[in-house]
Design a protein around this motif. Structure first.
Motif, short mmCIF file in Angstrom:
data_model
loop_
_atom_site.label_atom_id
_atom_site.label_comp_id
_atom_site.label_asym_id
_atom_site.label_seq_id
_atom_site.Cartn_x
_atom_site.Cartn_y
_atom_site.Cartn_z
N ALA A 44 24.47 -50.41 -12.46
CA ALA A 44 23.01 -49.86 -12.70
C ALA A 44 22.50 -50.73 -13.90
CB ALA A 44 23.24 -48.36 -13.47
N PHE A 45 21.39 -51.21 -13.39
CA PHE A 45 20.37 -52.00 -14.34
C PHE A 45 19.19 -51.46 -14.90
CE2 PHE A 45 22.31 -54.89 -11.31
CZ PHE A 45 23.21 -55.75 -11.97
N GLY A 46 19.51 -51.30 -16.27
CA GLY A 46 18.43 -50.57 -17.05
C GLY A 46 17.39 -51.78 -17.76
N VAL A 47 16.55 -51.14 -18.63
CA VAL A 47 15.59 -51.95 -19.22
C VAL A 47 16.06 -52.48 -20.40
CG1 VAL A 47 13.21 -52.30 -20.09
CG2 VAL A 47 13.55 -51.02 -18.01
N THR A 48 16.40 -51.64 -21.46
CA THR A 48 16.97 -51.68 -22.52
C THR A 48 18.27 -51.06 -22.90
OG1 THR A 48 16.10 -49.63 -23.65
CG2 THR A 48 14.51 -51.59 -23.65
N ARG A 49 18.85 -51.30 -24.09
CA ARG A 49 20.24 -50.81 -24.37
C ARG A 49 20.20 -49.33 -24.41
NH1 ARG A 49 22.45 -54.30 -29.20
NH2 ARG A 49 20.32 -54.64 -29.58
N ALA A 50 18.92 -48.62 -24.94
CA ALA A 50 18.95 -47.25 -25.12
C ALA A 50 18.69 -46.70 -23.71
CB ALA A 50 17.64 -47.28 -25.95
N HIS A 51 17.85 -47.61 -22.80
CA HIS A 51 17.79 -47.01 -21.40
C HIS A 51 19.15 -46.96 -20.62
CE1 HIS A 51 15.77 -47.57 -17.22
NE2 HIS A 51 15.89 -46.52 -17.31
N SER A 52 19.87 -48.02 -20.73
CA SER A 52 21.24 -48.07 -20.14
C SER A 52 22.16 -47.11 -20.52
CB SER A 52 21.74 -49.48 -20.31
OG SER A 52 23.14 -49.46 -19.92
N ARG A 53 22.33 -46.94 -22.11
CA ARG A 53 22.92 -45.66 -22.54
C ARG A 53 22.52 -44.23 -21.87
NH1 ARG A 53 22.71 -48.60 -27.62
NH2 ARG A 53 24.28 -49.92 -28.02
N HIS A 54 21.07 -44.23 -21.69
CA HIS A 54 20.91 -42.89 -21.40
C HIS A 54 21.18 -42.77 -19.78
CE1 HIS A 54 16.99 -40.21 -21.20
NE2 HIS A 54 18.09 -39.55 -20.75
N ILE A 55 21.17 -43.88 -19.12
CA ILE A 55 21.60 -43.57 -17.60
C ILE A 55 23.14 -43.33 -17.99
CG2 ILE A 55 22.14 -45.00 -15.70
CD1 ILE A 55 19.60 -46.44 -16.28
N THR A 56 23.83 -43.74 -18.56
CA THR A 56 25.45 -43.56 -18.68
C THR A 56 25.56 -42.51 -18.94
OG1 THR A 56 25.77 -45.82 -19.51
CG2 THR A 56 27.60 -44.31 -19.84
N ARG A 57 25.02 -41.80 -20.10
CA ARG A 57 25.07 -40.25 -20.51
C ARG A 57 24.82 -39.25 -19.34
NH1 ARG A 57 22.35 -40.94 -24.63
NH2 ARG A 57 20.55 -39.81 -24.06
N ALA A 58 23.68 -39.63 -18.51
CA ALA A 58 23.44 -38.72 -17.38
C ALA A 58 24.35 -38.64 -16.37
CB ALA A 58 22.01 -39.29 -16.91
N PHE A 59 25.19 -39.74 -15.94
CA PHE A 59 26.13 -39.90 -15.29
C PHE A 59 27.33 -39.15 -15.52
CE2 PHE A 59 24.03 -43.30 -12.77
CZ PHE A 59 24.27 -42.77 -11.54
N VAL A 60 27.62 -39.46 -16.86
CA VAL A 60 28.97 -38.78 -17.68
C VAL A 60 28.95 -37.15 -17.63
CG1 VAL A 60 30.14 -38.35 -19.97
CG2 VAL A 60 29.61 -40.77 -18.92
N GLU A 61 27.49 -36.81 -18.09
CA GLU A 61 27.24 -35.15 -18.08
C GLU A 61 27.45 -34.75 -16.56
OE1 GLU A 61 23.46 -35.13 -19.87
OE2 GLU A 61 24.11 -35.36 -21.83
N ALA A 62 26.97 -35.40 -15.71
CA ALA A 62 27.35 -34.89 -14.33
C ALA A 62 28.71 -35.06 -13.79
CB ALA A 62 26.31 -35.63 -13.35
N GLY A 63 29.84 -35.52 -14.68
CA GLY A 63 31.29 -35.57 -14.55
C GLY A 63 31.33 -36.57 -13.67
N ILE A 64 30.70 -37.63 -13.76
CA ILE A 64 30.95 -38.96 -12.97
C ILE A 64 31.29 -40.11 -13.81
CG2 ILE A 64 30.21 -40.81 -11.44
CD1 ILE A 64 27.83 -38.69 -10.77
N PRO A 65 32.66 -40.59 -13.71
CA PRO A 65 33.08 -41.72 -14.85
C PRO A 65 32.35 -42.69 -14.90
CG PRO A 65 34.57 -41.39 -12.70
CD PRO A 65 33.54 -40.17 -12.65
N TRP A 66 31.75 -43.23 -15.88
CA TRP A 66 30.65 -44.30 -16.14
C TRP A 66 30.82 -44.80 -17.32
CZ3 TRP A 66 27.99 -44.28 -11.56
CH2 TRP A 66 27.12 -45.16 -11.32
N ALA A 67 30.43 -46.06 -17.74
CA ALA A 67 30.33 -46.77 -18.63
C ALA A 67 29.12 -47.42 -19.10
CB ALA A 67 31.70 -47.42 -19.25
N HIS A 68 29.01 -48.08 -20.43
CA HIS A 68 27.66 -48.74 -20.71
C HIS A 68 28.36 -50.11 -21.11
CE1 HIS A 68 24.44 -50.32 -22.87
NE2 HIS A 68 25.20 -50.56 -24.03
N VAL A 69 27.61 -51.36 -20.71
CA VAL A 69 28.24 -52.55 -21.41
C VAL A 69 26.75 -53.36 -21.96
CG1 VAL A 69 30.46 -52.91 -20.24
CG2 VAL A 69 28.41 -53.80 -19.26
N ASP A 70 26.84 -54.08 -23.03
CA ASP A 70 25.77 -55.04 -23.08
C ASP A 70 26.04 -56.31 -23.69
OD1 ASP A 70 26.13 -54.58 -26.04
OD2 ASP A 70 24.90 -52.63 -25.87
#
Length: 268
Positions: A44-70
């Motif tokens: 998943a390609f976000g705009v900023t690190r904050a945006h990428s972390r927001h996307i990661t948090r949304a997937f994790v909260e939905a029970g989907i194993p996800w991580a953020h890298v930068d």
């Protein structure tokens, strides 16, 4: 995006991050991934690190194993996360300005484009992360950024010569959009190439484009338009310049001239 300023030929990253990092958009990303790409390993390609972390948090909260890298993620940790998503231990990685190029992980079969861009290069590189052949799995691109509509589908044919020629006249980082406009299904929002009459996802017909009526014809005879000698002389000079650049002899130049004007060039 109308109010987002452009900087060096693309959207200003800081302003773009504020524009797209909203809960409604992020929530839509998880919902659409579940609907169209559930089980596919994803970048998943976000705009900023904050945006990428927001996307990661949304997937994790939905029970989907996800991580953020930068870019600040230690190299060893970055490789470990890439190995985890490649093996399926993680379903996806979110990032910002990372993983776009130089990453060859064929099991990645879905790309989420959450970063709007005016750069054809960025669009194609991000799309390409999921397009490596692997196990016969069809790649899925979830375009929340409108890039495929703005810049064309990644698999469409492009006249690269014309694109490079345009780059010599303008800033190469500006909006280099394809001449082909993609079609978006009004029912399921799938993006299809031009010329497709029925959506391949939901079989909804695309509206027929009505051609404008032809103007009434008038009697007449076309006459041959003569080319002036000045035009021929200018073309001959151009042909000679090209011949010099490609190290071609004068015979080649005479043949090009004859092909263009239907007559031999007279030697003065």
């Amino acid at each position: 995006l109308a109010r987002v300023r452009k900087k060096r030929g693309d959207y200003d990253v800081a302003e773009l991050g504020k524009a797209v990092n909203r809960r409604a958009i992020v929530g839509g990303i998880v919902e659409h991934w579940k609907r169209h790409a559930d089980g596919l390993r994803t970048f998943a390609f976000g705009v900023t690190r904050a945006h990428s972390r927001h996307i990661t948090r949304a997937f994790v909260e939905a029970g989907i194993p996800w991580a953020h890298v930068d870019g600040e993620t230690p190299y060893a940790e970055r490789q470990r996360l890439l190995d985890r998503v490649t093996s399926g231990d993680l379903m996806g990685l979110s990032c910002a300005d990372l993983l776009t190029a130089g990453v060859d992980r064929p099991p990645i079969k879905c790309v989420i484009q959450a970063r709007p861009t005016l750069s054809l290069v960025i669009h194609l590189q991000q799309s390409g992360r999921a397009m490596r052949p692997w196990g016969g799995v069809t790649p899925v691109i979830l375009d929340h950024a409108g890039n495929s509509v703005r810049l064309g589908l990644p698999q469409e044919e492009r006249d690269w010569g014309a694109l490079f020629a345009a780059d010599t006249r303008t800033d190469t980082r500006t909006d280099t959009r394809s001449k082909t406009t993609a079609n978006v299904c009004a029912n399921c929002h799938a993006v299809m190439p031009v010329g497709i009459e029925v959506c391949r996802e939901c079989e909804t017909p695309f509206p027929v484009v009505c051609m404008a009526p032809l103007a009434p014809e008038q009697d007449g005879t076309l006459s041959r338009l003569a080319v002036t000698q000045a035009t021929k002389d200018a073309a001959w000079q151009t042909i000679l310049n090209v011949a010099a650049n490609i190290d071609a002899d004068e015979t080649w130049a005479f043949k090009v001239y004859e092909t263009r004007f239907g007559e031999m060039r007279r030697v003065s």
